[in-house]
Motif scaffolding. Structure first.
Motif, short mmCIF file in Angstrom:
data_model
loop_
_atom_site.label_atom_id
_atom_site.label_comp_id
_atom_site.label_asym_id
_atom_site.label_seq_id
_atom_site.Cartn_x
_atom_site.Cartn_y
_atom_site.Cartn_z
N GLN A 91 0.64 -1.14 -0.13
CA GLN A 91 0.18 -0.05 -0.06
C GLN A 91 0.77 1.23 -0.11
O GLN A 91 0.13 2.27 0.26
CB GLN A 91 -1.13 0.13 1.16
N ASN A 92 2.10 1.03 -0.13
CA ASN A 92 3.11 2.32 -0.48
C ASN A 92 3.52 2.64 -1.64
O ASN A 92 4.76 2.46 -1.78
CB ASN A 92 4.07 2.07 0.86
N ASN A 93 2.62 2.92 -2.48
CA ASN A 93 2.97 3.20 -3.82
C ASN A 93 2.06 4.35 -4.27
O ASN A 93 0.76 4.53 -3.79
CB ASN A 93 2.85 2.14 -4.71
N LEU A 97 -2.26 5.23 -3.21
CA LEU A 97 -2.54 6.38 -2.60
C LEU A 97 -3.33 7.33 -3.41
O LEU A 97 -4.19 7.81 -2.78
CB LEU A 97 -1.08 6.94 -2.28
N ASN A 98 -2.96 7.66 -4.57
CA ASN A 98 -3.96 8.41 -5.43
C ASN A 98 -5.36 7.91 -5.60
O ASN A 98 -6.18 8.43 -5.42
CB ASN A 98 -3.39 8.43 -6.82
N TYR A 99 -5.40 6.60 -5.63
CA TYR A 99 -6.78 5.92 -5.80
C TYR A 99 -7.63 6.11 -4.34
O TYR A 99 -9.02 6.29 -4.59
CB TYR A 99 -6.80 4.52 -6.57
N ARG A 100 -7.05 6.01 -3.41
CA ARG A 100 -7.50 5.96 -2.16
C ARG A 100 -7.83 7.40 -1.80
O ARG A 100 -8.98 7.44 -1.30
CB ARG A 100 -6.38 5.56 -1.24
N GLY A 101 -7.04 8.28 -2.12
CA GLY A 101 -7.40 9.64 -2.14
C GLY A 101 -8.54 9.96 -2.91
O GLY A 101 -9.55 10.64 -2.46
N TYR A 102 -8.60 9.53 -4.13
CA TYR A 102 -9.90 9.68 -5.15
C TYR A 102 -11.24 9.30 -4.52
O TYR A 102 -12.23 9.88 -4.37
CB TYR A 102 -9.56 8.94 -6.42
N ALA A 103 -11.17 7.82 -4.06
CA ALA A 103 -12.35 7.42 -3.63
C ALA A 103 -12.72 8.14 -2.30
O ALA A 103 -14.11 8.25 -2.08
CB ALA A 103 -12.20 5.86 -3.20
N THR A 104 -11.89 8.46 -1.58
CA THR A 104 -12.05 9.16 -0.18
C THR A 104 -12.63 10.33 -0.44
O THR A 104 -13.69 10.73 0.09
CB THR A 104 -10.50 9.09 0.93
N ARG A 105 -12.08 11.18 -1.32
CA ARG A 105 -12.73 12.59 -1.68
C ARG A 105 -14.08 12.55 -2.37
O ARG A 105 -14.93 13.41 -1.98
CB ARG A 105 -11.58 13.05 -2.77
N LYS A 106 -14.10 11.53 -2.93
CA LYS A 106 -15.57 11.35 -3.70
C LYS A 106 -16.57 10.81 -2.63
O LYS A 106 -17.99 11.27 -2.73
CB LYS A 106 -15.55 10.48 -4.77
N LEU A 107 -16.18 10.50 -1.61
CA LEU A 107 -17.14 10.11 -0.49
C LEU A 107 -17.46 11.48 0.61
O LEU A 107 -18.04 11.24 1.29
CB LEU A 107 -16.62 8.85 0.52
#
Length: 178
Positions: A91-93, A97-107
Motif C-alpha cells: 500500500q506504499n505506492n 495512494l492516489n486512488y485511495r485519495g480519489y475514492a475518499t474525496r468522492k465520499l
C-alpha cells in the motif's frame, strides 16, 4: 451473373460489413481509458483471465487489485473501491495512494483525500494524475491558488494537451465539472 446472384452477394457483403462494425471491441465511455470493466459485488475483474472471478478465490496481483479499485471508484462504487484497496499488500505506492485519495474525496472526505494525494506526490512528483486530483480537491475547498499550482506542475510534466491538464483547467474554470 444474374440479378438474383448480385442481390444475394450484396446482402452478404452488407451483412459482413455490419457484423464487423458491431462486433468490434467495446470501450467504456469515460475520462480514463485505463479503467477496466466492473463486476458484481464480491467479484473482481481478473485482467489475466479477462473475466470476473470471485474476490475471495482470486489470485490476482496487487496492480490488478489497484486498477480494479480505480474502476470501481470511477463507477461511483467508492466504498467497494476502498475495500478493494484494503486487500492490496503493498500500500506504499503512488498509484494506490492516489486512488485511495480519489475514492475518499468522492465520499466527501476531502481533507483525508488530500492527505493521500500528498503522500502520493512525495513518492512520485511526476505523476500527473495525482496532481490533477489534488488540484480538484483544492478547487472543492476553494483554494484556487493551490489548484493553479498543480495545474502549472502538470503543464511542466505533460504539457497543456494532456488529459490531466485539460480536466483540472476545466475544473478551475467551472468547479461544477468536478
Amino acid at each position: 451473373m444474374t440479378i438474383k446472384t448480385v442481390r444475394i452477394a450484396s446482402l452478404l457483403l452488407g451483412g459482413c460489413i455490419a457484423a464487423s462494425v458491431f462486433s468490434g471491441p467495446v470501450f467504456a465511455i469515460g475520462d480514463d481509458s485505463s479503467t477496466m470493466p466492473t463486476c458484481k459485488k464480491g467479484e473482481i475483474y481478473d485482467k489475466k483471465a479477462k473475466k470476473c472471478v470471485k474476490q475471495q478465490s482470486a489470485n490476482v496481483t496487487d496492480e490488478n487489485r489497484t486498477d480494479y479499485a480505480y474502476s470501481l471508484a470511477k463507477a461511483g462504487r467508492y466504498d467497494e473501491a476502498l475495500a478493494m484497496l484494503d486487500t492490496v499488500k503493498d500500500q506504499n505506492n503512488a498509484e494506490w495512494l492516489n486512488y485511495r485519495g480519489y475514492a475518499t474525496r468522492k465520499l466527501g472526505r476531502t481533507d483525508e483525500g488530500i492527505s493521500y494525494y500528498l503522500q502520493s506526490v512525495k513518492l512520485d512528483p511526476q505523476y500527473a494524475k495525482v496532481r490533477e486530483y489534488l488540484g480538484e480537491a483544492y478547487v472543492i475547498k476553494g483554494q484556487l491558488d493551490l489548484a493553479k499550482e498543480q495545474l502549472t506542475t502538470i503543464k511542466a510534466i505533460c504539457g497543456t494537451g494532456c488529459e490531466e491538464y485539460q480536466d483540472l483547467n476545466a475544473a478551475i474554470l467551472d468547479p461544477s465539472k468536478i
